[in-house]
Motif scaffolding. Structure first.
Motif, PDB file in Angstrom:
ATOM      1  N   ASP A 149     105.348   8.261 -16.834  1.00  0.00           N
ATOM      2  CA  ASP A 149     106.428   9.053 -16.362  1.00  0.00           C
ATOM      3  C   ASP A 149     105.546   9.960 -15.261  1.00  0.00           C
ATOM      4  O   ASP A 149     106.065  11.098 -15.105  1.00  0.00           O
ATOM      5  CB  ASP A 149     107.291   9.904 -17.167  1.00  0.00           C
ATOM      6  N   GLY A 150     104.620   9.574 -14.632  1.00  0.00           N
ATOM      7  CA  GLY A 150     103.805  10.184 -13.588  1.00  0.00           C
ATOM      8  C   GLY A 150     102.675  11.228 -14.086  1.00  0.00           C
ATOM      9  O   GLY A 150     102.170  12.203 -13.341  1.00  0.00           O
ATOM     10  N   VAL A 151     102.761  11.278 -15.337  1.00  0.00           N
ATOM     11  CA  VAL A 151     101.843  12.484 -16.016  1.00  0.00           C
ATOM     12  C   VAL A 151     100.714  11.822 -16.902  1.00  0.00           C
ATOM     13  O   VAL A 151     101.119  10.916 -17.598  1.00  0.00           O
ATOM     14  CB  VAL A 151     102.716  13.259 -16.963  1.00  0.00           C
ATOM     15  N   ASP A 165      98.691  10.678 -19.713  1.00  0.00           N
ATOM     16  CA  ASP A 165      98.983  10.399 -21.127  1.00  0.00           C
ATOM     17  C   ASP A 165      98.393   9.207 -21.741  1.00  0.00           C
ATOM     18  O   ASP A 165      98.266   8.233 -21.146  1.00  0.00           O
ATOM     19  CB  ASP A 165     100.623   9.980 -21.164  1.00  0.00           C
ATOM     20  N   ALA A 166      97.776   9.657 -22.907  1.00  0.00           N
ATOM     21  CA  ALA A 166      96.817   8.598 -23.393  1.00  0.00           C
ATOM     22  C   ALA A 166      97.564   7.350 -23.865  1.00  0.00           C
ATOM     23  O   ALA A 166      96.917   6.231 -23.832  1.00  0.00           O
ATOM     24  CB  ALA A 166      96.128   9.206 -24.741  1.00  0.00           C
ATOM     25  N   ALA A 167      98.912   7.391 -23.970  1.00  0.00           N
ATOM     26  CA  ALA A 167      99.666   6.367 -24.464  1.00  0.00           C
ATOM     27  C   ALA A 167     100.332   5.581 -23.115  1.00  0.00           C
ATOM     28  O   ALA A 167     100.810   4.345 -23.499  1.00  0.00           O
ATOM     29  CB  ALA A 167     101.046   6.827 -25.096  1.00  0.00           C
ATOM     30  N   GLY A 168      99.983   5.864 -22.069  1.00  0.00           N
ATOM     31  CA  GLY A 168     100.457   5.342 -20.771  1.00  0.00           C
ATOM     32  C   GLY A 168      99.349   4.196 -20.314  1.00  0.00           C
ATOM     33  O   GLY A 168      98.601   3.662 -21.067  1.00  0.00           O
ATOM     34  N   ARG A 169      99.488   4.049 -19.006  1.00  0.00           N
ATOM     35  CA  ARG A 169      98.766   2.854 -18.537  1.00  0.00           C
ATOM     36  C   ARG A 169      98.033   3.345 -17.324  1.00  0.00           C
ATOM     37  O   ARG A 169      98.707   4.215 -16.538  1.00  0.00           O
ATOM     38  CB  ARG A 169      99.686   1.721 -18.063  1.00  0.00           C
ATOM     39  N   VAL A 170      96.813   2.903 -16.937  1.00  0.00           N
ATOM     40  CA  VAL A 170      96.464   3.095 -15.471  1.00  0.00           C
ATOM     41  C   VAL A 170      97.309   2.313 -14.428  1.00  0.00           C
ATOM     42  O   VAL A 170      97.574   1.323 -14.724  1.00  0.00           O
ATOM     43  CB  VAL A 170      94.806   2.408 -15.365  1.00  0.00           C
ATOM     44  N   ASP A 171      97.439   3.122 -13.351  1.00  0.00           N
ATOM     45  CA  ASP A 171      98.278   2.671 -12.241  1.00  0.00           C
ATOM     46  C   ASP A 171      97.363   2.338 -11.055  1.00  0.00           C
ATOM     47  O   ASP A 171      97.046   3.207 -10.339  1.00  0.00           O
ATOM     48  CB  ASP A 171      99.349   3.992 -11.930  1.00  0.00           C
ATOM     49  N   PRO A 172      97.313   1.117 -10.724  1.00  0.00           N
ATOM     50  CA  PRO A 172      96.691   0.583  -9.585  1.00  0.00           C
ATOM     51  C   PRO A 172      97.133   1.076  -8.464  1.00  0.00           C
ATOM     52  O   PRO A 172      96.425   1.343  -7.518  1.00  0.00           O
ATOM     53  CB  PRO A 172      96.840  -1.053  -9.529  1.00  0.00           C
ATOM     54  N   GLY A 173      98.543   1.183  -8.099  1.00  0.00           N
ATOM     55  CA  GLY A 173      99.203   1.680  -6.864  1.00  0.00           C
ATOM     56  C   GLY A 173      98.697   3.036  -6.643  1.00  0.00           C
ATOM     57  O   GLY A 173      98.258   3.486  -5.545  1.00  0.00           O
TER      58      GLY A 173
END
Length: 444
Positions: A133-135, A137-145
């Motif tokens: 959600d743009g923040v 967060d270790a539970a998120g994913r790397v965003d290639p964009g």
């Protein structure tokens, strides 16, 4: 041809080796490297025989911390320290500032904070971190964009951690995200620079106590070697240029050499503290860092790996903090060494004692970091390059006085240490330091 400046010296450290020469400068660039006795038009600075002309150093591993933690270090103090130490270009790490440099808005905030107060030229790394959600967060994913947008905005590559970074706003990547970040860097033709300690190995190590022995045991060499093996495999699969940051364990350097011999695009650096300090005589928590300073025997093997070319560069990993954060035991003190201003002298002191030359020094501390960061006008005394030049007296010896350093806080593990070499004069693009530029000067 008229020149703005010419510097004549019996010892000029050139890409092909040290030689007598006169270096001419016009409009901030090196215009010629001539025979020592060649006539030149314009002002000439003649160096005495005890001085050497070096290329301006490039430090590709500096934590400036501004904005957000400017009370730790800031652009004005960090770049003043760099200039005093013969460093004419630094590349700022994407943490420990707030916000971290993980998107174009954060990069713009960093550039706004730096603008008009840098004494040397400054470029920037971006961060590859998981977000949700743009923040961060270790539970998120790397965003290639995000990575593509940062690349378009001018970052020199992307940093990630394989374990806890020490600050919550810059979480480590998972194995899958490490591969995604590497593949994105390969697409962008930018390096992925990695804090290479394996989280699984660290989780199995005993916890750190207040003393250095237990802290050292909590960060074993196997954490570095395991991480290097992972990185080599990912670099081979993705075609990315992966760079291993701050190698402290000689075993990791050996694995890097094996991977390179197999054709993997893996480069690596070490730092002054790993080449100068030792666990047996660590000078208190001022010398705490991650990965840790290891034994005297390891230090000598690390010098061997550097001399053999298994390590490419020596950079400071200048990671300062307020003095109160260095208080307490090794389990609590901030892990970072402040050495930006003295890095050249620290490395030269050890290099000269082991039979290395100023040519080696320039390769490790100017040319290799410039190449890593894609700064093709930096790092060499060569026609067409920026006239970033350092007058260095290699035989002068003086003790380090922390109160005389330009960094924000007078905390350094080198306090009182007698070091060889003195920076006597610096030119940034042919002029005195003070009007540094943000690189690239024009961004998308």
């Amino acid at each position: 041809m008229p020149t703005d400046l010419a510097v004549r010296a019996r010892r000029v450290v050139l890409p092909g080796g040290t030689a007598p020469a006169v270096v001419t400068v016009s409009a901030g660039r090196i215009t010629a490297v001539l025979d020592h006795d060649a006539p030149v038009a314009g002002p000439v600075v003649d160096l005495p025989d005890d001085e050497v002309l070096l290329p301006g150093l490039v430090d590709s591993h500096v934590h400036v911390d501004e904005p957000g933690r400017t009370h730790w270090e800031g652009f004005a103090t960090a770049t003043a320290a760099a200039a005093a130490g013969g460093i004419t270009t630094l590349v700022d790490m994407p943490l420990n500032s707030i916000p971290p440099t993980i998107d174009p808005d954060a990069l713009a905030a960093k550039r706004d904070a730096a603008r008009d107060q840098v004494a040397v030229d400054v470029a920037f790394w971006g961060g590859a971190v998981p977000v949700r959600d743009g923040v961060p967060d270790a539970a998120g994913r790397v965003d290639p964009g995000r990575m593509r947008a940062l690349a378009a905005a001018g970052v020199r590559g992307f940093k990630c951690f394989l374990t806890d970074s020490g600050v919550p706003e810059f979480p480590a990547v998972s194995h899958d995200d490490l591969e995604l970040a590497a593949a994105t860097c390969a697409e962008l033709d930018l390096p992925l620079i990695v804090h290479a300690e394996d989280d699984g190995v660290l989780a199995e190590a005993p916890p750190a106590g207040t003393d250095y022995r237990t802290f050292l045991a909590s960060r074993p060499p196997g954490a570095e070697t395991t991480a290097v093996l992972r990185l080599a495999a990912i670099a081979a699969r993705t075609g990315a240029h992966v760079h291993v940051l701050h190698v402290s364990a000689f075993e990791a350097a050996e694995e890097i050499g094996v991977a390179r011999d197999a054709g993997v695009a893996l480069t690596a650096e070490t730092c002054p503290h790993y080449l100068a300090l030792a666990s047996e005589t660590i000078p208190g928590t001022a010398g705490k860092c991650c990965p840790p300073v290891r034994s005297e025997a390891n230090r000598e093997l690390l010098w061997g790996a550097l001399g053999a070319g298994r390590l490419d560069a020596v950079v400071s990993d200048h990671s300062p903090c307020p003095p109160e954060l260095k208080e307490g035991g090794f389990d609590r003190a901030w892990g970072g060494v402040s050495s930006l201003e003295v890095a050249l002298r620290v490395v030269w002191s050890g290099a000269e004692a082991r039979g290395h030359t100023l040519d080696d020094l320039a390769r490790w501390m100017a040319d290799a970091p410039a190449r890593l960061a894609g700064l093709d006008t930096k790092g060499r005394i060569e026609v067409g390059r920026d006239a970033d030049l350092v007058v260095f007296a290699p035989d002068e010896i003086a003790a380090v006085d922390p109160a005389a350093l330009h960094q924000r806080h007078p905390v350094t593990p080198y306090a009182g240490m007698a070091l060889r070499g003195a920076v006597r004069r610096v030119w940034l693009r042919g002029a005195a330091p003070g009007a540094g530029r943000l690189l690239p000067e024009e961004v998308a």
